[in-house]
Design a protein around this motif. Structure first.
Motif, PDB file in Angstrom:
ATOM      1  N   SER A 318       0.816  -1.220   0.000  1.00 34.43           N
ATOM      2  CA  SER A 318       0.000   0.000   0.000  1.00 34.43           C
ATOM      3  C   SER A 318       0.843   1.261   0.000  1.00 34.43           C
ATOM      4  O   SER A 318       0.358   2.324  -0.396  1.00 34.43           O
ATOM      5  N   ILE A 319       2.102   1.175   0.435  1.00 30.86           N
ATOM      6  CA  ILE A 319       2.947   2.371   0.512  1.00 30.86           C
ATOM      7  C   ILE A 319       4.087   2.346  -0.501  1.00 30.86           C
ATOM      8  O   ILE A 319       4.741   3.361  -0.722  1.00 30.86           O
ATOM      9  N   TRP A 328       2.955  -7.827 -11.243  1.00 34.48           N
ATOM     10  CA  TRP A 328       2.327  -9.149 -11.130  1.00 34.48           C
ATOM     11  C   TRP A 328       2.611  -9.802  -9.794  1.00 34.48           C
ATOM     12  O   TRP A 328       1.891 -10.734  -9.381  1.00 34.48           O
ATOM     13  N   LEU A 329       3.642  -9.334  -9.071  1.00 36.05           N
ATOM     14  CA  LEU A 329       3.949  -9.921  -7.770  1.00 36.05           C
ATOM     15  C   LEU A 329       2.809  -9.723  -6.777  1.00 36.05           C
ATOM     16  O   LEU A 329       2.582 -10.560  -5.899  1.00 36.05           O
ATOM     17  N   ALA A 330       2.080  -8.602  -6.925  1.00 40.85           N
ATOM     18  CA  ALA A 330       0.947  -8.348  -6.026  1.00 40.85           C
ATOM     19  C   ALA A 330      -0.164  -9.366  -6.209  1.00 40.85           C
ATOM     20  O   ALA A 330      -0.996  -9.551  -5.318  1.00 40.85           O
ATOM     21  N   SER A 331      -0.172 -10.055  -7.357  1.00 40.16           N
ATOM     22  CA  SER A 331      -1.207 -11.060  -7.613  1.00 40.16           C
ATOM     23  C   SER A 331      -1.057 -12.280  -6.718  1.00 40.16           C
ATOM     24  O   SER A 331      -1.998 -13.068  -6.593  1.00 40.16           O
ATOM     25  N   HIS A 333      -0.607 -12.102  -3.536  1.00 38.56           N
ATOM     26  CA  HIS A 333      -1.140 -11.776  -2.207  1.00 38.56           C
ATOM     27  C   HIS A 333      -2.653 -11.949  -2.267  1.00 38.56           C
ATOM     28  O   HIS A 333      -3.359 -11.131  -2.854  1.00 38.56           O
ATOM     29  N   PRO A 334      -3.207 -13.006  -1.666  1.00 41.41           N
ATOM     30  CA  PRO A 334      -4.638 -13.302  -1.844  1.00 41.41           C
ATOM     31  C   PRO A 334      -5.559 -12.221  -1.296  1.00 41.41           C
ATOM     32  O   PRO A 334      -6.570 -11.890  -1.927  1.00 41.41           O
ATOM     33  N   VAL A 335      -5.228 -11.648  -0.133  1.00 39.71           N
ATOM     34  CA  VAL A 335      -6.101 -10.634   0.458  1.00 39.71           C
ATOM     35  C   VAL A 335      -6.074  -9.351  -0.372  1.00 39.71           C
ATOM     36  O   VAL A 335      -7.101  -8.700  -0.562  1.00 39.71           O
ATOM     37  N   GLU A 336      -4.911  -9.002  -0.871  1.00 37.26           N
ATOM     38  CA  GLU A 336      -4.786  -7.806  -1.711  1.00 37.26           C
ATOM     39  C   GLU A 336      -5.625  -7.937  -2.974  1.00 37.26           C
ATOM     40  O   GLU A 336      -6.291  -6.986  -3.394  1.00 37.26           O
ATOM     41  N   GLU A 337      -5.608  -9.116  -3.582  1.00 38.40           N
ATOM     42  CA  GLU A 337      -6.417  -9.349  -4.770  1.00 38.40           C
ATOM     43  C   GLU A 337      -7.906  -9.310  -4.448  1.00 38.40           C
ATOM     44  O   GLU A 337      -8.711  -8.829  -5.242  1.00 38.40           O
ATOM     45  N   LEU A 338      -8.272  -9.810  -3.269  1.00 37.10           N
ATOM     46  CA  LEU A 338      -9.683  -9.775  -2.860  1.00 37.10           C
ATOM     47  C   LEU A 338     -10.152  -8.344  -2.657  1.00 37.10           C
ATOM     48  O   LEU A 338     -11.220  -7.948  -3.150  1.00 37.10           O
TER      49      LEU A 338
END
Length: 367
Positions: A318-319, A328-331, A333-338
């Motif tokens: 987030s920062i 694509w690395l953020a994909s 993170h399951p909660v971030e994608e949700l």
């Protein structure tokens, strides 16, 4: 069907616990969001404004209400708010007298607003500067109106535009062409929506699902490290097949609770399929963690570490803005994608591959 019945019999004595652990994410989310909305006003600074008769300060009042740190009360008489200020119930008090608008039209800059504060006022300066900026914007609107009316009289010989008409037209133009609020991006770059300031129920629900999934699947650790596993050596159904059916049965049951939670907690922008996909990914992740854990204590320790790891990485995401080639690395993170309402294709594919290897390895060993 016999496998599902066997699973149901093995869970005897733990069925109530399972149902509670499936229902708790919804309950926890409702409780936390209710507490957040109930106590959010307690962290805002109480400020009073007195608007005397004939004073038109609607835009200024709306600007103060939009400030996140101000809890605004509006009065038409100074006696009550002044008494409350003396009792330290307000941080500061501002008074717009009856000739406030006339002073603005005459371009007066001094003593147009009365202000009161105490020795305990710690946001007075911030609120004063905010009001000053709102007043300056109001002054600009008066000057614009006067210039437009003057130009109309000089060039057209008429004056049929009122102050409100000019201000409304100005606001429409600002909304359409204001570059400060425009979003630009390079071709091919994906724009990320900024998170809302309010608490997102999906965030709470996502982490609650993660935590209570460990309590749901802790039987996997118990049975894998007990004699139950060895009994399947003499049966036609392998232990892994039995566990796979158990996983799918419980996941389908959890889908029912997720659908109920969806209609209670989520808005129309949330995709139900994304929520169900998240449940599948989390259940699979927790299932394999439980399968590999040596005992219940190590499972709960792993659950705590995973929870902290996901929480910290989501805060960092987030920062810290990832480079274009690494978004694509953020994909993963399951909660971030949700929370982002994105389909988690990478993690679903990863889950299917792990299940395939897990079952294939068992078949190779048996052969």
């Amino acid at each position: 069907m016999k496998v599902i019945l066997a699973r149901w019999l093995l869970l005897k004595g733990k069925r109530f616990k399972l149902l509670i652990s499936m229902l708790l994410p919804l309950i926890v989310t409702i409780v936390i969001t209710s507490i957040y909305h109930y106590t959010s006003d307690d962290f805002r600074v109480p400020v009073a404004v007195v608007v005397e008769e004939d004073a038109e300060v609607t835009s200024i009042i709306e600007g103060l209400k939009d400030a996140d740190y101000i809890k605004l009360d509006v009065y038409d008489d100074i006696n009550e708010p002044l008494r409350n200020l003396e009792q330290y119930q307000y941080d500061s008090l501002f008074v717009f007298d009856a000739d406030f608008n006339e002073k603005l039209q005459n371009n007066e800059r001094r003593n147009i607003i009365e202000s009161y504060y105490t020795d305990r006022s710690f946001t007075y300066d911030a609120v004063k500067e905010l009001i000053a900026s709102l007043v300056q914007e109001e002054v600009g609107q008066y000057r614009l109106s006067q210039q437009v009316q003057t130009l109309q009289e000089d060039w057209l010989g008429e004056n049929n535009l009122s102050f409100n008409d000019i201000v409304d037209t100005k606001k429409e133009i600002e909304e359409e062409t204001n570059l400060v609020n425009q979003k630009f991006n390079f071709q091919g770059q994906v724009m990320e929506e900024s998170p809302e300031s309010s608490l997102n129920p999906l965030l709470i629900y996502g982490y609650a699902v993660l935590i209570f999934a460990f309590f749901t699947f802790d039987f996997v650790t118990r049975e894998t490290n007990s004699e139950t596993k060895h009994r399947f050596l003499y049966l036609s159904v392998s232990y892994k097949t039995f566990m796979l059916v158990s996983f799918l049965s419980l996941t389908i049951l959890m889908y029912g609770f997720d659908i109920i939670s969806y209609f209670i907690l989520m808005d129309s922008k949330t995709n139900l399929l994304i929520l169900l996909t998240y449940r599948l990914v989390i259940n699979a992740f927790v299932f394999f963690t439980a399968f590999l854990s040596r005992n219940i204590l190590s499972l709960y320790v792993n659950a705590l570490l995973i929870f902290i790891l996901l929480l910290v990485t989501q805060f960092l995401l987030s920062i810290i803005r990832l480079p274009n080639g690494l978004t694509w690395l953020a994909s993963f993170h399951p909660v971030e994608e949700l929370v982002s309402n994105q389909h988690n294709i990478y993690l679903v594919a990863l889950v299917l591959i792990i299940f395939f290897i897990w079952l294939r390895r068992d078949n190779l060993v048996r052969s």
